[in-house]
Scaffold this motif. Sequence first.
Motif, PDB file in Angstrom:
ATOM      1  N   ALA A   9       0.826  -1.210   0.000  1.00 51.66           N
ATOM      2  CA  ALA A   9       0.000   0.000   0.000  1.00 51.66           C
ATOM      3  C   ALA A   9       0.859   1.259   0.000  1.00 51.66           C
ATOM      4  CB  ALA A   9      -0.947  -0.008   1.195  1.00 51.66           C
ATOM      5  N   TYR A  42       1.763   1.979  -4.187  1.00 54.73           N
ATOM      6  CA  TYR A  42       0.708   2.920  -4.556  1.00 54.73           C
ATOM      7  C   TYR A  42       0.971   4.340  -4.087  1.00 54.73           C
ATOM      8  CZ  TYR A  42      -1.665  -1.548  -5.065  1.00 54.73           C
ATOM      9  OH  TYR A  42      -1.985  -2.822  -5.410  1.00 54.73           O
ATOM     10  N   SER A  43       1.677   4.525  -2.983  1.00 56.72           N
ATOM     11  CA  SER A  43       1.625   5.865  -2.410  1.00 56.72           C
ATOM     12  C   SER A  43       2.807   6.197  -1.520  1.00 56.72           C
ATOM     13  CB  SER A  43       0.332   5.991  -1.598  1.00 56.72           C
ATOM     14  OG  SER A  43       0.238   4.899  -0.713  1.00 56.72           O
ATOM     15  N   ASN A  53      -5.618   6.087  -3.832  1.00 53.85           N
ATOM     16  CA  ASN A  53      -4.953   5.995  -5.121  1.00 53.85           C
ATOM     17  C   ASN A  53      -5.713   6.800  -6.162  1.00 53.85           C
ATOM     18  OD1 ASN A  53      -3.910   5.124  -7.522  1.00 53.85           O
ATOM     19  ND2 ASN A  53      -3.623   3.030  -6.796  1.00 53.85           N
ATOM     20  N   PHE A  93      -7.717   5.072  -8.971  1.00 50.08           N
ATOM     21  CA  PHE A  93      -8.888   4.228  -8.695  1.00 50.08           C
ATOM     22  C   PHE A  93     -10.141   5.020  -9.016  1.00 50.08           C
ATOM     23  CE2 PHE A  93     -12.456   2.885  -6.127  1.00 50.08           C
ATOM     24  CZ  PHE A  93     -12.533   1.556  -6.499  1.00 50.08           C
ATOM     25  N   THR A 120      -8.075  -3.820 -14.644  1.00 46.45           N
ATOM     26  CA  THR A 120      -7.080  -3.037 -13.900  1.00 46.45           C
ATOM     27  C   THR A 120      -6.838  -1.708 -14.612  1.00 46.45           C
ATOM     28  OG1 THR A 120      -5.152  -3.917 -15.094  1.00 46.45           O
ATOM     29  CG2 THR A 120      -5.840  -5.101 -13.105  1.00 46.45           C
ATOM     30  N   GLN A 173      -3.511   0.626 -15.298  1.00 44.62           N
ATOM     31  CA  GLN A 173      -2.058   0.452 -15.263  1.00 44.62           C
ATOM     32  C   GLN A 173      -1.383   1.779 -15.588  1.00 44.62           C
ATOM     33  OE1 GLN A 173      -0.639  -3.086 -17.165  1.00 44.62           O
ATOM     34  NE2 GLN A 173      -2.400  -4.284 -16.482  1.00 44.62           N
ATOM     35  N   VAL A 198      -1.827  -0.737 -11.279  1.00 46.77           N
ATOM     36  CA  VAL A 198      -1.908   0.227 -10.177  1.00 46.77           C
ATOM     37  C   VAL A 198      -3.179   0.016  -9.351  1.00 46.77           C
ATOM     38  CG1 VAL A 198      -1.899   2.667  -9.576  1.00 46.77           C
ATOM     39  CG2 VAL A 198      -0.628   1.896 -11.545  1.00 46.77           C
ATOM     40  N   THR A 199      -4.295  -0.268 -10.016  1.00 44.73           N
ATOM     41  CA  THR A 199      -5.521  -0.530  -9.265  1.00 44.73           C
ATOM     42  C   THR A 199      -6.356  -1.590  -9.967  1.00 44.73           C
ATOM     43  OG1 THR A 199      -6.592   1.274 -10.457  1.00 44.73           O
ATOM     44  CG2 THR A 199      -5.962   1.719  -8.194  1.00 44.73           C
ATOM     45  N   THR A 200      -7.246  -2.156  -9.194  1.00 45.99           N
ATOM     46  CA  THR A 200      -8.256  -3.058  -9.720  1.00 45.99           C
ATOM     47  C   THR A 200      -9.583  -2.324  -9.679  1.00 45.99           C
ATOM     48  OG1 THR A 200      -7.059  -4.877  -8.746  1.00 45.99           O
ATOM     49  CG2 THR A 200      -9.331  -5.314  -9.351  1.00 45.99           C
ATOM     50  N   VAL A 201     -10.318  -2.376 -10.759  1.00 41.65           N
ATOM     51  CA  VAL A 201     -11.608  -1.672 -10.819  1.00 41.65           C
ATOM     52  C   VAL A 201     -12.656  -2.616 -11.392  1.00 41.65           C
ATOM     53  CG1 VAL A 201     -10.684   0.677 -10.984  1.00 41.65           C
ATOM     54  CG2 VAL A 201     -10.939  -0.684 -13.056  1.00 41.65           C
ATOM     55  N   SER A 218     -10.895   8.146  -4.037  1.00 44.27           N
ATOM     56  CA  SER A 218     -11.528   6.909  -3.578  1.00 44.27           C
ATOM     57  C   SER A 218     -12.610   7.179  -2.540  1.00 44.27           C
ATOM     58  CB  SER A 218     -10.495   5.953  -3.010  1.00 44.27           C
ATOM     59  OG  SER A 218     -10.114   6.384  -1.739  1.00 44.27           O
TER      60      SER A 218
END
Length: 373
Positions: free
Chosen positions: A38, A42-43, A50, A53, A296, A298, A309-312, A371
Amino acid sequence: MLSISFLSWADANNPVAFPYHMPMEKPDMPLSKAMNRAYQQYSTPTYRPNQLFTQFKYTRLSGFDYANGDGTITRRDPSKVIKANGRYYVWYTKRQTHTPPRGAAKSTESIPSSDWDLSEIWYATSEDGFNWQEQGVAVKRPPKPNVGWRSVSTPDILVWKGKYYLYYQGFLEASGKHGDDCPVTVSVADSPNGPWKATNKIVIPNGAKGAWDQSSIHDPYPLVYQGKIYLYYKSDFKAQGQIVRAQGLAISDDPLGGFKKHPLNPVMNSGHETTLFPWKQGIAALVIRHGNEHNTIQYAPDGVNFDVVTTVSMMPFAAGPYIPDAFTDTKNGQGITWGLSHFTWQGTRDTRHTILARFDCDLAQHIDEPSMR
Ligand code: AAL
């Protein structure tokens, strides 16, 4: 911006409990693999939501007629949306045939094999992105044997040095006869209203025999990055009998030719229709529908080496976002908040067709805490 709260779970009985507040420096304590990620992935070094996201919202468009959904009209695979002359423009595949698609074996000169067979490229304009006026055809099918004589589909737009370029799939036989094989060609205009002049040339050819992209170059998607045209595209190959969809990149400084495929292609191992946008110093991608890394978002700081980078979820199919800095050669891409995508209505054999829709999201730098929606 959210105010910083200190809702710590630490207490006398649990002195090293994870300190829950936000934004937050990486705590000096052992962390699980997930919490390390995390921060690191991501950060770093501060935990915050994120920015890549989002959730996606969809709205039906007004202004398009669908022949009561009987399958004889399709609009699909929208281009990026651009703003010109004070209004929004979009280009898309339009099929208007007397029957719905019947498959390759039953296709004829007037019966389409697939939803994107026997198509033309049309365009529409809008003041607000919800209400659209269809303006007419931009690119017709050229006479045989020119590239695209059977169907022209799946366009995308480039604005480069004051001119407009439409890249699209040019079919030389009915889609489905040997898969969905085609290369990419380009038309050019001085205005988004046309007239469009077809080059009738293959600008991104299929790969050599045995190459991953030997059969097709689909979903051409140009952006301006590092002073050049970065054109992403989708192709597919078979591995162990399974179709693997992946995405490649071809780079040029001439919109009408000289595209060099990147030596590291494919640059993404998943995804179907290509959707990318300048993000900070690099390029972000929506990886839609297919592959191990589907669903995702990317990011590649160099436009080439992408990481998840994220899952959506509920991603926009064939998304064509409105990207204010798509062609400005930005060094600090701002992101996107809306665009057009498509929904395919499978229905029965006689009602298969696709409609355009609007999606909204908050993948933009100016939205501070994405988010928390
Ligand atoms: C789409 C795109 C390409 C394919 C077909 C029509 O969503 O990936 O355009 O050829 O499906």
